[in-house]
Design an enzyme around this catalytic site. Structure first.
Site, PDB file in Angstrom:
ATOM      1  N   ASN A   1      14.659 -46.128  23.489  1.00 40.48           N
ATOM      2  CA  ASN A   1      15.266 -47.489  23.052  1.00 40.48           C
ATOM      3  C   ASN A   1      16.576 -46.910  22.094  1.00 40.48           C
ATOM      4  O   ASN A   1      16.299 -46.079  21.491  1.00 40.48           O
ATOM      5  CB  ASN A   1      14.319 -48.137  21.839  1.00 40.48           C
TER       6      ASN A   1
ATOM      7  N   HIS B   1       2.869 -61.867  28.552  1.00 35.81           N
ATOM      8  CA  HIS B   1       3.753 -63.099  27.834  1.00 35.81           C
ATOM      9  C   HIS B   1       3.955 -64.000  29.063  1.00 35.81           C
ATOM     10  O   HIS B   1       4.602 -64.710  29.066  1.00 35.81           O
ATOM     11  CB  HIS B   1       5.026 -62.813  27.132  1.00 35.81           C
TER      12      HIS B   1
HETATM   13  P1  OAD Z   1      13.100 -58.057  21.616  1.00 34.32           P
HETATM   14  O1  OAD Z   1      14.370 -58.894  22.087  1.00 34.32           O
HETATM   15  O2  OAD Z   1      12.763 -58.409  20.320  1.00 34.32           O
HETATM   16  O3  OAD Z   1      13.922 -56.630  21.581  1.00 34.32           O
HETATM   17  C1  OAD Z   1      14.694 -55.993  22.221  1.00 34.32           C
HETATM   18  C2  OAD Z   1      14.658 -54.290  22.265  1.00 34.32           C
HETATM   19  O4  OAD Z   1      15.323 -53.920  23.210  1.00 34.32           O
HETATM   20  C3  OAD Z   1      15.266 -53.811  20.786  1.00 34.32           C
HETATM   21  O5  OAD Z   1      14.541 -53.055  20.222  1.00 34.32           O
HETATM   22  C4  OAD Z   1      16.377 -53.627  21.261  1.00 34.32           C
HETATM   23  O6  OAD Z   1      16.857 -52.397  20.557  1.00 34.32           O
HETATM   24  C5  OAD Z   1      16.239 -52.649  22.946  1.00 34.32           C
HETATM   25  N1  OAD Z   1      17.286 -52.696  23.709  1.00 34.32           N
HETATM   26  C6  OAD Z   1      18.571 -53.410  23.702  1.00 34.32           C
HETATM   27  N2  OAD Z   1      19.201 -53.017  24.644  1.00 34.32           N
HETATM   28  C7  OAD Z   1      18.279 -51.998  25.326  1.00 34.32           C
HETATM   29  C8  OAD Z   1      18.425 -51.101  26.621  1.00 34.32           C
HETATM   30  N3  OAD Z   1      19.769 -51.234  27.269  1.00 34.32           N
HETATM   31  N4  OAD Z   1      17.671 -50.176  26.838  1.00 34.32           N
HETATM   32  C9  OAD Z   1      16.584 -50.130  26.169  1.00 34.32           C
HETATM   33  N5  OAD Z   1      16.288 -51.008  25.029  1.00 34.32           N
HETATM   34  C10 OAD Z   1      17.122 -51.786  24.696  1.00 34.32           C
HETATM   35  O7  OAD Z   1      12.294 -57.729  22.995  1.00 34.32           O
HETATM   36  P2  OAD Z   1      10.789 -57.807  22.747  1.00 34.32           P
HETATM   37  O8  OAD Z   1      10.231 -56.626  21.746  1.00 34.32           O
HETATM   38  O9  OAD Z   1      10.294 -57.750  24.227  1.00 34.32           O
HETATM   39  O10 OAD Z   1       7.956 -63.441  23.268  1.00 34.32           O
HETATM   40  O11 OAD Z   1      10.457 -58.950  22.251  1.00 34.32           O
HETATM   41  C11 OAD Z   1       9.055 -59.314  22.339  1.00 34.32           C
HETATM   42  C12 OAD Z   1       8.888 -60.797  22.506  1.00 34.32           C
HETATM   43  O12 OAD Z   1       9.447 -61.628  21.673  1.00 34.32           O
HETATM   44  C13 OAD Z   1       9.352 -61.469  23.934  1.00 34.32           C
HETATM   45  O13 OAD Z   1       8.392 -61.250  24.931  1.00 34.32           O
HETATM   46  C14 OAD Z   1       9.172 -63.051  23.594  1.00 34.32           C
HETATM   47  C15 OAD Z   1       9.987 -62.853  22.277  1.00 34.32           C
HETATM   48  O14 OAD Z   1      10.205 -63.743  21.475  1.00 34.32           O
HETATM   49  C16 OAD Z   1       7.541 -64.596  23.715  1.00 34.32           C
HETATM   50  O15 OAD Z   1       8.218 -65.178  24.528  1.00 34.32           O
HETATM   51  C17 OAD Z   1       6.251 -64.935  23.425  1.00 34.32           C
END
Ligand code: OAD
Length: 263
Positions: A232, A132
């Site tokens: 996660n 990204h």
């Molecule tokens: P999300 O914000 O969608 O999801 C965050 C994830 O991290 C969730 O599954 C939480 O349960 C988990 N989480 C929270 N705290 C945590 C911790 N301490 N340790 C491990 N996991 C934890 O993030 P992404 O999946 O990265 O895209 O989202 C993908 C994309 O959506 C981003 O890159 C961005 C966003 O909109 C763009 O900007 C194109």
């Protein structure tokens, strides 16, 4: 739910591993995920709407104000213990075990790099592949010329801030991230798909698995019969592809996992 030993066992046996991460990997370094409720000035805004070309064309100063605030947070953040564990695995344990690790991240911060997780000449480490983009890979929003000027960020969040101006064409400079509706950088994406195709196992950390095409990677791996494992604290949209899951945060989970891999 499985325990650390199940996950470690799968990863220990794999010669080629892909570590796919999302915003949750950086959460404990103080960088909010996209599912966290926004606070303060940004309470009214949905990050998914701000991170779009439509928002940029309509309100560039609001979008830049939001990114300037995020850049400030990222500049102050420090990689947590989970990053240190990944770095130890990549730089010290993997070479001894003749493992090859490819890091694929949806994160636009530079915490992998600052933790010392960068492609190595001996080929043990590949990436991080920023599918990204990267926040500070600034470029002109019109002519695309990379912008290397200093980018100051205010100490306090500002709802509107004028973006820098491209010295080549006079148009606005944008952050180097992929916005919703934009294509992923082709070479980086292709390298990520190749890495998953060639992998013996995939470790998925801190991603909700909701944003495509990145969320396809665990499904592709599982479809090819590669074992996938997840760290996660919450179940995710890709949990169903996992052979083992550890329901811990990244700092605690990765620290324990890398110690278990080391044996
Ligand atoms: P999300 O914000 O969608 O999801 C965050 C994830 O991290 C969730 O599954 C939480 O349960 C988990 N989480 C929270 N705290 C945590 C911790 N301490 N340790 C491990 N996991 C934890 O993030 P992404 O999946 O990265 O895209 O989202 C993908 C994309 O959506 C981003 O890159 C961005 C966003 O909109 C763009 O900007 C194109």
């Amino acid at each position: 739910m499985s325990d650390i030993e199940d996950v470690a066992d799968i990863l220990r046996k794999a010669r080629r591993v892909v570590v796919l991460s999302g915003a949750g990997l950086s959460a404990e370094s103080g960088i909010a995920t996209f599912r966290d409720k926004q606070v303060g000035l940004w309470e009214r805004f949905d990050p998914a709407e701000l991170a779009s070309m439509t928002a940029w064309l309509e309100h560039p100063d609001v979008v830049w104000g939001w990114y300037a605030w995020r850049i400030g947070i990222v500049r102050q953040a420090k990689p947590h213990a989970g990053y240190a564990a990944l770095s130890r695995w990549a730089n010290h344990i993997a070479p001894q075990r003749e493992q090859h690790l490819t890091f694929v991240t949806q994160n636009v911060d530079d915490l992998h790099e600052r933790a010392g997780i960068v492609g190595s000449e001996d080929g043990h480490i590949e990436g991080p592949l920023h599918v990204h983009g990267a926040l500070e890979a600034f470029r002109c929003s019109v002519c695309g010329t990379p912008f290397h000027g200093a980018v100051e960020v205010p100490d306090e969040p500002m709802e509107e801030l004028e973006p820098p101006i491209c010295p080549v064409c006079g148009e606005r400079v944008r952050p180097g991230v992929v916005w919703f509706g934009e294509e992923l950088p082709a070479a980086t994406w292709n390298a990520s798909v190749d890495a998953v195709t060639d992998a013996d196992a995939v470790l998925v950390v801190g991603t909700s698995g909701l944003v495509y095409p990145a969320a396809m990677l665990p499904e592709v791996a599982a479809g090819l019969g590669k074992p996938c494992v997840e760290i996660n604290p919450e179940p995710t949209a890709v949990s169903r592809f996992m052979e083992a899951t550890v329901r811990l945060g990244a700092a605690e989970g990765l620290t324990a996992l890398v110690s278990a891999i080391e044996g």
